[in-house]
Each structure stands twice: as structure tokens, then as C-alpha cells.
Design an enzyme around this catalytic site. Structure first.
Site, PDB file in Angstrom:
ATOM      1  N   GLU A 284       5.218   1.414  -6.057  1.00  0.00           N
ATOM      2  CA  GLU A 284       4.432   2.290  -6.937  1.00  0.00           C
ATOM      3  C   GLU A 284       5.312   3.213  -7.771  1.00  0.00           C
ATOM      4  OE1 GLU A 284       0.784   5.572  -6.936  1.00  0.00           O
ATOM      5  OE2 GLU A 284       1.300   4.529  -5.072  1.00  0.00           O
TER       6      GLU A 284
ATOM      7  N   LYS B  97      -1.932  -0.869   5.821  1.00  0.00           N
ATOM      8  CA  LYS B  97      -0.845  -0.489   4.911  1.00  0.00           C
ATOM      9  C   LYS B  97      -0.369   0.901   5.286  1.00  0.00           C
ATOM     10  CE  LYS B  97      -1.483   0.738   0.490  1.00  0.00           C
ATOM     11  NZ  LYS B  97      -0.814   2.082   0.430  1.00  0.00           N
TER      12      LYS B  97
ATOM     13  N   GLU C 228       2.826   3.996   4.319  1.00  0.00           N
ATOM     14  CA  GLU C 228       3.821   4.434   3.350  1.00  0.00           C
ATOM     15  C   GLU C 228       5.132   4.763   4.040  1.00  0.00           C
ATOM     16  OE1 GLU C 228       0.475   6.596   0.473  1.00  0.00           O
ATOM     17  OE2 GLU C 228       2.250   7.727   1.108  1.00  0.00           O
TER      18      GLU C 228
END
Length: 287
Positions: free
Chosen positions: A195, A126, A128
Site C-alpha cells: 500500500e 490479513k 499488517e
């Protein structure tokens, strides 16, 4: 040739959920359950209940007591990632790429991601970022490394963002984050963590991208949800608005430690059942 079955057949290990199986949840509408995990034992406990175990760089605060995720290294992620893989057998294991391990460009990202997967046995990474990470995501995906995206509040960029505030307020930020999510999905991310964004933005992203969205402080209509496991268990007194503790493990641990300390200080522990005694023959020979 004998056809008799082996006397002690070995049961086949349960197959892990795959990246395509998770991606398919977008069309099946079966919610994705995801929690963080940092140790083999926690992974073992969570495995049967989660579709994805995320070895998050949140281990910075949760495990190491650091103020942000920025000091986390590849070596730290590898050590904890390998432990989570060893402790689980069903859930897809995804590992966060730490700050500084991928931002330089696609080739740096490939070297870091390849090491993460090779040395842990995890299935995906993962990272960002939005539009600016699309080229990197595509580069990794085309070379056999599945990527989960992460948009909205991106903790590795806390110094640029100026804090941990909800994102998507105002038309400009709403539009920019929508573009980020679309770019990440179009680049080949198999899922996207969304998020700390306003609910309407989370809904628009979920409706607008072809891959599943996994919300954290986003919307119940995301394709799945994730929490930091220690937050979910009630280990911390101060948590974000989006955290719902499903237990108060901190209080239970405190009570258990208090009880243990009292038993030790009063010499009520260990009891006779907790200590080793000499065998009867040994006692007789010593008399």
C-alpha cells in the site's frame, strides 16, 4: 435397484477460489481482482467479479464514521465477516485482524485468527507489518491459518508513521520496506498487500517475492489490485491519490433521495400501485 435420477436434482454450489489458487496466480500472471466488502448484499453484487473479497478494518471509516481503524474490535470484524461470507459463493473471503488482536505475539494472534475464521467461515486473515510479524505469520501458517501480509503504508500504525504519506522515499526506507516484504513472504504469507509506496519499490517487491502482490497505490505491475469499494464507487468526495472512482454513486444516491423526498412532500408517492386494496368480496360486504 432403480437408476432413475432424482426428480429435482440440486445444483452443486460453485466452489470458492482457494488460497492455493490465489497463490498460483504469481506464476500464471492472471491479475488478482480484490475489493473490500462489509455487507451481505455488497458481497453478493461483487462476488462474480472479484477473486478476493476483503473484509477490511477500513469499515471503521466507511461504515462507522470513525477517524482511524484503531477502534475496530474483533466482534465488529466477525459480524461483518460473517455477512460477507453469507453473501458470496465464489470469491475467497479474507478478514483483517484488527489493531490489538495480534501484535502481542503468535499465540494471541492464533486465538484471534482462529475465532475470526471459526465464527465467520472466511478462509484467511490479513495482518499488517513486516519483519517483526514474520514469526507470527509463520506460527499461524504452520497451524492451518492462511495469512495475507500487508506492507508499506500500514494504517494501524498511523500514530507511529505520523500520517498517511507514501512510503519508500529515500534509500533507508526503501531498503527497510523491501526487507519487510521479503520477510513476510518467506514466513509463508500467500499474498501481500503493498500500500502507498513509490512505484519502483512496488516493482522491486513484486519481482523479489515468491507470492503475489496486491497493489493499492503501488504499481500496475503488481500481481493484483485492491480498492476500498466505497472509494471505487465514488461515495466520498475526498480520496487518496491512488483512488480511481469508477462511478459517482454519491451523486446518484443524492438525486434519488431528492426525488423521493419531493414525491413524498407532494403526495405523489405512494401511487395506487404501491398500496394494498381490499378484495372485491370484502368491498361488497362492507357496502
Amino acid at each position: 435397484m432403480s437408476t432413475q435420477a432424482a426428480p429435482n436434482p440440486v445444483a452443486l454450489a460453485a466452489r470458492r477460489l482457494s488460497v492455493p489458487a490465489i497463490a498460483a496466480r504469481k506464476s500464471s500472471h492472471e491479475p488478482i481482482v480484490m475489493l473490500t466488502a462489509y455487507t451481505a448484499r455488497m458481497a453478493e453484487l461483487l462476488d462474480a467479479h472479484c477473486d478476493i473479497l476483503l473484509v477490511g478494518d477500513s469499515l471503521a471509516q466507511v461504515v462507522y464514521g470513525l477517524p482511524t481503524t484503531l477502534p475496530v474490535s474483533l466482534d465488529m470484524m466477525i459480524a461483518h465477516g460473517a455477512a460477507v461470507v453469507r453473501g458470496s459463493s465464489r470469491a475467497l473471503v479474507v478478514i483483517d485482524m484488527p489493531f490489538g488482536s495480534y501484535e502481542e505475539g503468535p499465540r494471541q494472534a492464533f486465538r484471534s485468527a482462529a475465532r475470526l475464521l471459526r465464527e465467520t467461515g472466511a478462509a484467511a486473515v490479513k495482518l499488517e507489518g513486516g519483519v517483526e510479524m514474520a514469526e507470527t505469520i509463520s506460527f499461524l501458517q504452520r497451524r492451518g491459518i492462511p495469512v495475507m501480509g500487508h506492507v508499506g503504508l500500514t494504517p494501524q500504525r498511523v500514530n507511529v508513521l505520523g500520517g498517511y504519506r507514501a512510503r519508500g522515499q529515500g534509500n533507508a526506507e526503501f531498503s527497510a520496506l523491501m526487507d519487510d516484504a521479503l520477510a513476510v513472504a518467506d514466513a509463508g504469507a500467500f499474498a501481500i498487500v503493498v500500500e502507498a509506496v513509490i512505484e519502483t519499490l512496488a516493482d522491486s517487491i513484486t519481482q523479489g517475492v515468491k507470492c503475489p502482490t496486491i497493489g493499492i497505490g503501488a504499481s500496475v505491475r503488481c500481481d493484483g489490485q485492491v480498492l476500498v469499494v466505497d472509494d471505487m464507487l465514488g461515495m466520498f468526495e475526498r480520496t487518496a491519490k491512488f483512488v480511481k472512482p469508477f462511478d459517482n454513486l454519491a451523486e446518484r444516491i443524492t438525486r434519488a433521495a431528492e426525488s423521493y423526498a419531493a414525491s413524498v412532500r407532494s403526495r405523489q408517492f405512494p401511487e395506487i400501485s404501491h398500496v394494498y386494496q381490499a378484495a372485491a368480496a370484502d368491498r361488497a360486504s362492507s357496502n
